[in-house]
Write a protein that holds these residues in place. Structure first.
Motif, PDB file in Angstrom:
ATOM      1  N   VAL A  32       0.846  -1.196   0.000  1.00 12.41           N
ATOM      2  CA  VAL A  32       0.000   0.000   0.000  1.00 12.41           C
ATOM      3  C   VAL A  32       0.887   1.255   0.000  1.00 12.41           C
ATOM      4  O   VAL A  32       1.698   1.447   0.907  1.00 12.41           O
ATOM      5  N   ARG A  33       0.740   2.066  -1.047  1.00 13.52           N
ATOM      6  CA  ARG A  33       1.476   3.325  -1.087  1.00 13.52           C
ATOM      7  C   ARG A  33       0.469   4.470  -0.894  1.00 13.52           C
ATOM      8  O   ARG A  33      -0.426   4.646  -1.716  1.00 13.52           O
ATOM      9  N   PRO A  34       0.596   5.233   0.195  1.00 14.65           N
ATOM     10  CA  PRO A  34      -0.379   6.297   0.443  1.00 14.65           C
ATOM     11  C   PRO A  34      -0.416   7.290  -0.721  1.00 14.65           C
ATOM     12  O   PRO A  34       0.631   7.687  -1.235  1.00 14.65           O
ATOM     13  N   GLY A  35      -1.627   7.646  -1.139  1.00 17.57           N
ATOM     14  CA  GLY A  35      -1.769   8.561  -2.267  1.00 17.57           C
ATOM     15  C   GLY A  35      -2.729   9.699  -1.961  1.00 17.57           C
ATOM     16  O   GLY A  35      -3.781   9.488  -1.355  1.00 17.57           O
ATOM     17  N   LEU A  36      -2.355  10.896  -2.367  1.00 17.91           N
ATOM     18  CA  LEU A  36      -3.215  12.071  -2.148  1.00 17.91           C
ATOM     19  C   LEU A  36      -3.477  12.761  -3.483  1.00 17.91           C
ATOM     20  O   LEU A  36      -2.538  13.045  -4.234  1.00 17.91           O
ATOM     21  N   SER A  77     -14.183   9.473   4.174  1.00 10.66           N
ATOM     22  CA  SER A  77     -13.075   8.577   4.522  1.00 10.66           C
ATOM     23  C   SER A  77     -11.798   8.934   3.746  1.00 10.66           C
ATOM     24  O   SER A  77     -10.749   8.349   3.968  1.00 10.66           O
ATOM     25  N   LYS A  78     -11.908   9.915   2.810  1.00  4.03           N
ATOM     26  CA  LYS A  78     -10.729  10.381   2.059  1.00  4.03           C
ATOM     27  C   LYS A  78     -10.470  11.867   2.335  1.00  4.03           C
ATOM     28  O   LYS A  78      -9.749  12.523   1.599  1.00  4.03           O
ATOM     29  N   ASP A  79     -11.067  12.372   3.405  1.00  2.47           N
ATOM     30  CA  ASP A  79     -11.050  13.817   3.671  1.00  2.47           C
ATOM     31  C   ASP A  79      -9.770  14.228   4.419  1.00  2.47           C
ATOM     32  O   ASP A  79      -9.802  14.578   5.599  1.00  2.47           O
ATOM     33  N   ALA A  80      -8.633  14.217   3.691  1.00  5.37           N
ATOM     34  CA  ALA A  80      -7.331  14.462   4.332  1.00  5.37           C
ATOM     35  C   ALA A  80      -7.231  15.867   4.925  1.00  5.37           C
ATOM     36  O   ALA A  80      -6.418  16.113   5.815  1.00  5.37           O
ATOM     37  N   ALA A 138     -13.649   7.625  -6.309  1.00  6.45           N
ATOM     38  CA  ALA A 138     -13.781   6.254  -6.827  1.00  6.45           C
ATOM     39  C   ALA A 138     -12.426   5.611  -7.130  1.00  6.45           C
ATOM     40  O   ALA A 138     -12.369   4.408  -7.357  1.00  6.45           O
ATOM     41  N   ASP A 139     -11.351   6.391  -7.133  1.00  8.34           N
ATOM     42  CA  ASP A 139     -10.032   5.877  -7.536  1.00  8.34           C
ATOM     43  C   ASP A 139      -9.366   5.140  -6.363  1.00  8.34           C
ATOM     44  O   ASP A 139      -9.043   5.745  -5.342  1.00  8.34           O
ATOM     45  N   PRO A 140      -9.158   3.816  -6.507  1.00  4.84           N
ATOM     46  CA  PRO A 140      -8.631   3.051  -5.363  1.00  4.84           C
ATOM     47  C   PRO A 140      -7.177   3.399  -4.994  1.00  4.84           C
ATOM     48  O   PRO A 140      -6.749   3.073  -3.890  1.00  4.84           O
ATOM     49  N   ARG A 141      -6.460   4.087  -5.888  1.00  2.00           N
ATOM     50  CA  ARG A 141      -5.072   4.483  -5.549  1.00  2.00           C
ATOM     51  C   ARG A 141      -5.050   5.689  -4.613  1.00  2.00           C
ATOM     52  O   ARG A 141      -4.041   6.005  -4.002  1.00  2.00           O
ATOM     53  N   ILE A 142      -6.171   6.394  -4.559  1.00  2.00           N
ATOM     54  CA  ILE A 142      -6.224   7.661  -3.822  1.00  2.00           C
ATOM     55  C   ILE A 142      -6.763   7.439  -2.411  1.00  2.00           C
ATOM     56  O   ILE A 142      -7.907   7.022  -2.236  1.00  2.00           O
ATOM     57  N   ASP A 143      -5.943   7.745  -1.413  1.00  2.00           N
ATOM     58  CA  ASP A 143      -6.388   7.625  -0.018  1.00  2.00           C
ATOM     59  C   ASP A 143      -6.985   8.933   0.489  1.00  2.00           C
ATOM     60  O   ASP A 143      -7.871   8.928   1.332  1.00  2.00           O
ATOM     61  N   GLY A 144      -6.424  10.043  -0.009  1.00  2.01           N
ATOM     62  CA  GLY A 144      -6.886  11.341   0.489  1.00  2.01           C
ATOM     63  C   GLY A 144      -7.109  12.313  -0.656  1.00  2.01           C
ATOM     64  O   GLY A 144      -6.502  12.186  -1.718  1.00  2.01           O
ATOM     65  N   ALA A 188      -5.990   2.745   6.953  1.00  3.44           N
ATOM     66  CA  ALA A 188      -7.363   2.209   6.975  1.00  3.44           C
ATOM     67  C   ALA A 188      -7.591   1.357   5.728  1.00  3.44           C
ATOM     68  O   ALA A 188      -8.242   0.312   5.795  1.00  3.44           O
ATOM     69  N   ARG A 189      -7.045   1.807   4.579  1.00  2.00           N
ATOM     70  CA  ARG A 189      -7.192   1.004   3.346  1.00  2.00           C
ATOM     71  C   ARG A 189      -6.484  -0.337   3.511  1.00  2.00           C
ATOM     72  O   ARG A 189      -7.033  -1.390   3.164  1.00  2.00           O
ATOM     73  N   ALA A 190      -5.246  -0.307   4.073  1.00  2.97           N
ATOM     74  CA  ALA A 190      -4.478  -1.546   4.263  1.00  2.97           C
ATOM     75  C   ALA A 190      -5.274  -2.505   5.151  1.00  2.97           C
ATOM     76  O   ALA A 190      -5.331  -3.704   4.903  1.00  2.97           O
ATOM     77  N   GLU A 191      -5.908  -1.937   6.162  1.00  2.77           N
ATOM     78  CA  GLU A 191      -6.704  -2.756   7.095  1.00  2.77           C
ATOM     79  C   GLU A 191      -7.885  -3.394   6.368  1.00  2.77           C
ATOM     80  O   GLU A 191      -8.156  -4.583   6.519  1.00  2.77           O
ATOM     81  N   ARG A 192      -8.559  -2.588   5.526  1.00  2.00           N
ATOM     82  CA  ARG A 192      -9.719  -3.120   4.769  1.00  2.00           C
ATOM     83  C   ARG A 192      -9.277  -4.243   3.836  1.00  2.00           C
ATOM     84  O   ARG A 192      -9.936  -5.267   3.734  1.00  2.00           O
TER      85      ARG A 192
END
Ligand code: NAD
Length: 301
Positions: free
Chosen positions: A30-34, A115-118, A86-92, A289-293
């Motif tokens: 998982v690479r965090p993406g904004l 859940s993406k509200d950085a 909708a983009d699964p690469r984007i965490d925030g 949270a994404r890694a956990e899911r």
């Protein structure tokens, strides 16, 4: 003389820890993406966005730079936000403010998946903040809390006076400080443009936080000797001797306050770097949270 609260140093230490956690997450795939969304070319916004993208890259995170022209319609921006949702690469997702006048900021922020509200500006996260629950907290107020904690300043039982009541700084900060728990439990006064006798209030402050966007508003007679002063303001003062044609000044008379305050944060190099560190923190939180899911999906637990 006041101790100077070195936001650059505190934020640098935090960023090093975040980089380590990001590397650990990368080992789990998982690479965090904004997604960083900028509408128009306001020079201050362009410079904030590039500083944020540089910090993301240094932390080992991925940033998706999405720009729209000043003339973009609100529905185009909303469509872009929804693509990022909708983009699964984007965490925030960060929508750089302010938006052009013809776009309703609140309507756009409401479309960001909470859940993406950085940036922590969605009413869902602001509501949770007010209730004292875990959430994405807005980066500047959260950064101020971290700065106080790292500088060994305990807010508990102290009188904190905040000058400024914006939804992005003053109000969420007041709520964070009012909440129960570590770094909070303060007695809070919030002042604003209609406050009568501002100096009466600021002089009561054990911790004074200036977030009005008025250069040099807080002068020495307005500060109780020994107070902790946090300067949030970023004001561009024309200065032909500078390459960019301006210098940055905070909301306080920094030099004048050095003999009065116990601790004071400078501008630049104070709250600004903390804000960026907290953006990385929030992006990492969303990626965890994404890694956990994903883990739950794989293990079926
Ligand atoms: P804003 O304009 O939305 O709000 C300013 C607030 O200050 C308002 O609530 C207003 O009532 C109050 N105010 C204005 N003049 C006043 C006066 N004379 N007396 C008392 N109150 C007064 O601004 P904002 O977005 O909250 O930002 C405030 C400042 O902080 C700006 O300079 C901004 O650039 C800076 N800022 C810095 C960071 C950072 O990371 N360093 C982040 C956000 C904002």
């Amino acid at each position: 003389m006041a101790e100077i609260l070195d936001g650059k140093k505190i934020a640098g230490d935090m960023r090093a820890l975040i980089r380590g956690e990001t590397q650990a997450l990368a080992l789990r795939g998982v690479r965090p993406g904004l997604a960083v969304i900028l509408v128009g070319e306001d020079p201050a916004s362009v410079s904030y966005v590039s500083a944020k993208e540089k910090a993301l890259a240094e932390a080992g995170m991925f940033s998706l730079d999405r720009r729209l022209p000043e003339s973009a319609r609100e529905d185009e921006l909303v469509r872009l936000v929804e693509e990022c949702n909708a983009d699964p690469r984007i965490d925030g997702i960060l929508v750089q403010l302010p938006l052009p006048k013809h776009i309703d900021e609140q309507r756009v922020l409401l479309r960001v998946d909470p859940s993406k509200d950085a940036d922590g500006f969605h009413p869902f996260n602001l509501g949770k903040l007010m209730l004292g629950q875990d959430a994405f907290y807005p980066c500047t107020p959260y950064g101020i809390l971290k700065m106080l904690a790292c500088a060994g300043v305990r807010a508990r039982g102290k009188h904190v006076v905040i000058v400024g009541r914006s939804a992005t700084v003053g109000k969420p900060l007041a709520n964070l400080l009012l909440n129960r728990g570590e770094g909070a439990d303060a007695t809070v006064t919030v002042c604003h443009s209609a406050t009568a006798d501002l100096a009466f209030h600021t002089r009561q402050a054990d911790i004074l936080i200036a977030a009005a966007g008025r250069a040099g508003l807080i002068t020495p007679p307005m500060v109780k000797p020994g107070a902790v002063v946090i300067d949030v303001g970023v004001n561009r003062i024309p200065d032909v001797s500078k390459k960019k044609g301006f210098r940055l000044q905070g909301d306080t008379d920094f030099e004048g306050l050095l003999p009065v305050a116990a601790k004071i944060s400078p501008v630049p190099g104070g709250v600004g770097p903390m804000t960026i560190a907290m953006l990385l923190h929030n992006t990492l939180k969303a990626a965890k949270a994404r890694a956990e899911r994903e883990n739950q999906k794989e293990t079926g637990v």
